[in-house]
Design a protein around this motif. Sequence first.
Motif, short mmCIF file in Angstrom:
data_model
loop_
_atom_site.label_atom_id
_atom_site.label_comp_id
_atom_site.label_asym_id
_atom_site.label_seq_id
_atom_site.Cartn_x
_atom_site.Cartn_y
_atom_site.Cartn_z
N LYS A 213 6.83 5.73 -9.71
CA LYS A 213 6.67 5.64 -8.25
C LYS A 213 8.01 5.58 -7.50
CE LYS A 213 2.25 3.25 -8.72
NZ LYS A 213 1.56 1.97 -8.52
N LEU A 214 9.13 5.59 -8.23
CA LEU A 214 10.45 5.53 -7.59
C LEU A 214 11.12 6.90 -7.68
CD1 LEU A 214 11.84 2.09 -8.87
CD2 LEU A 214 10.25 2.55 -7.00
N LYS A 215 11.56 7.43 -6.54
CA LYS A 215 12.16 8.76 -6.50
C LYS A 215 13.53 8.72 -5.82
CE LYS A 215 8.12 10.57 -7.77
NZ LYS A 215 7.89 10.52 -9.19
N PRO A 216 14.56 9.26 -6.47
CA PRO A 216 15.86 9.36 -5.81
C PRO A 216 15.80 10.43 -4.70
CG PRO A 216 16.02 9.72 -8.19
CD PRO A 216 14.58 9.76 -7.83
N ARG B 212 26.86 8.50 -7.00
CA ARG B 212 25.90 7.45 -6.63
C ARG B 212 24.47 7.96 -6.79
NH1 ARG B 212 26.46 6.27 -1.37
NH2 ARG B 212 27.84 8.03 -0.95
N LEU B 213 24.24 9.22 -6.46
CA LEU B 213 22.91 9.82 -6.65
C LEU B 213 22.57 9.87 -8.14
CD1 LEU B 213 20.46 11.25 -5.30
CD2 LEU B 213 21.67 13.42 -5.67
N GLU B 214 23.54 10.24 -8.96
CA GLU B 214 23.32 10.29 -10.42
C GLU B 214 22.90 8.92 -10.95
OE1 GLU B 214 22.98 11.69 -14.25
OE2 GLU B 214 23.18 12.87 -12.40
N MET B 215 23.55 7.86 -10.46
CA MET B 215 23.19 6.51 -10.91
C MET B 215 21.77 6.14 -10.48
SD MET B 215 26.67 4.21 -10.78
CE MET B 215 27.21 4.57 -9.12
N VAL B 216 21.39 6.57 -9.28
CA VAL B 216 20.02 6.30 -8.81
C VAL B 216 19.02 7.06 -9.68
CG1 VAL B 216 18.40 6.54 -6.87
CG2 VAL B 216 20.72 5.71 -6.45
N TYR B 217 19.35 8.31 -10.04
CA TYR B 217 18.47 9.06 -10.96
C TYR B 217 18.30 8.30 -12.27
CZ TYR B 217 17.42 13.44 -8.59
OH TYR B 217 16.89 14.38 -7.74
N LYS B 218 19.41 7.83 -12.83
CA LYS B 218 19.36 7.12 -14.12
C LYS B 218 18.53 5.84 -13.99
CE LYS B 218 23.69 8.98 -15.99
NZ LYS B 218 23.04 9.77 -17.01
N ALA B 219 18.71 5.12 -12.89
CA ALA B 219 18.00 3.86 -12.69
C ALA B 219 16.50 4.06 -12.51
CB ALA B 219 18.57 3.13 -11.47
N CYS B 220 16.11 5.19 -11.92
CA CYS B 220 14.68 5.44 -11.63
C CYS B 220 13.90 6.01 -12.82
CB CYS B 220 14.54 6.38 -10.43
SG CYS B 220 15.01 5.61 -8.87
N GLU B 221 14.61 6.39 -13.88
CA GLU B 221 13.92 6.93 -15.06
C GLU B 221 12.92 5.89 -15.57
OE1 GLU B 221 16.60 8.30 -18.11
OE2 GLU B 221 17.66 9.59 -16.67
N GLY B 222 11.70 6.34 -15.83
CA GLY B 222 10.70 5.42 -16.36
C GLY B 222 9.90 4.70 -15.28
N TYR B 223 10.24 4.91 -14.01
CA TYR B 223 9.47 4.35 -12.89
C TYR B 223 8.83 5.52 -12.15
CZ TYR B 223 12.25 0.09 -13.58
OH TYR B 223 12.85 -1.03 -14.10
N ASP C 210 0.82 -1.22 0.00
CA ASP C 210 0.00 0.00 0.00
C ASP C 210 0.85 1.27 0.00
OD1 ASP C 210 0.93 -0.30 2.57
OD2 ASP C 210 -0.98 0.17 3.55
N LEU C 211 2.17 1.12 -0.23
CA LEU C 211 3.04 2.29 -0.34
C LEU C 211 2.80 2.97 -1.69
CD1 LEU C 211 6.29 0.67 1.08
CD2 LEU C 211 4.82 2.33 2.26
N GLU C 212 2.65 4.29 -1.69
CA GLU C 212 2.33 5.01 -2.92
C GLU C 212 3.57 5.42 -3.71
OE1 GLU C 212 -0.86 8.02 -2.15
OE2 GLU C 212 -0.80 7.04 -0.19
N GLU C 213 4.68 5.58 -2.98
CA GLU C 213 5.91 6.02 -3.61
C GLU C 213 7.07 5.43 -2.82
OE1 GLU C 213 5.49 10.32 -5.45
OE2 GLU C 213 6.96 10.35 -3.83
N ILE C 214 8.16 5.14 -3.52
CA ILE C 214 9.37 4.66 -2.85
C ILE C 214 10.46 5.68 -3.09
CG2 ILE C 214 11.03 2.77 -2.60
CD1 ILE C 214 8.04 1.96 -2.05
N TRP C 215 11.05 6.17 -2.00
CA TRP C 215 12.19 7.08 -2.12
C TRP C 215 13.46 6.27 -1.89
CZ3 TRP C 215 10.88 12.28 0.84
CH2 TRP C 215 9.73 12.86 0.24
#
Length: 194
Positions: free
Chosen positions: A70-73, A57-68, A31-36
């Motif tokens: 509900k996933l936020k860096p 490492r933050l930049e890689m998380v940004y790249k990985a979350c593109e297209g998702y 029931d989680l609406e978003e994952i940070w």
Amino acid sequence: MNRKIGLFFGTFNPIHTGHLIIANHMAEFSDLEEIWLVVTPHNPHKNKSSLLENHHRLEMVYKACEGYDKLKPSNIEFDLPQPNYTVNTLAHLQEKFPTNEFCLIMGEDNLKSFHKWKNSEVIVENHEIYVYPRIAPGEVAAKYQEHVKITRVAAPIVEISSTFIRQAIKESKNVRPLLDKKVWEYIDLMNFYK
């Protein structure tokens, strides 16, 4: 409007498909609406030469979350005093975003040592905890086995580690299937972990 947000902490050095599988599963099947995805900063008091700088490492998380969607860096911990504790991050977030409900995401291996965390009682009193399965020795403390604030999510068991990936890259092995395409390209371009 209260939004229920799951906090998935990690050094993400690098973020890999296992992290994405778990984060996305939590976003889609709980029931989680978003994952940070909260990137844990480099502890200035520890010499960890294998740990990339925070912004990489933050930049890689940004790249990985593109297209998702509900996933936020998140770099929320970058500006907090070091060494930092989860209980402080949760208090900071609750103050900064009072209308959100923040929940903790952790592997079962972390739940087994959770009673040793700083102010673990305060955390579980004020925040729900979502646990994904991990293969690891040890037992979960009795008080947390059937706790009302702890939800076990039947996410896939993913046995991929960032340590393994770093070592494999160092040995010139092809680990592209274990990484998001954009993350792999960034690592390759920057010549990381060689």
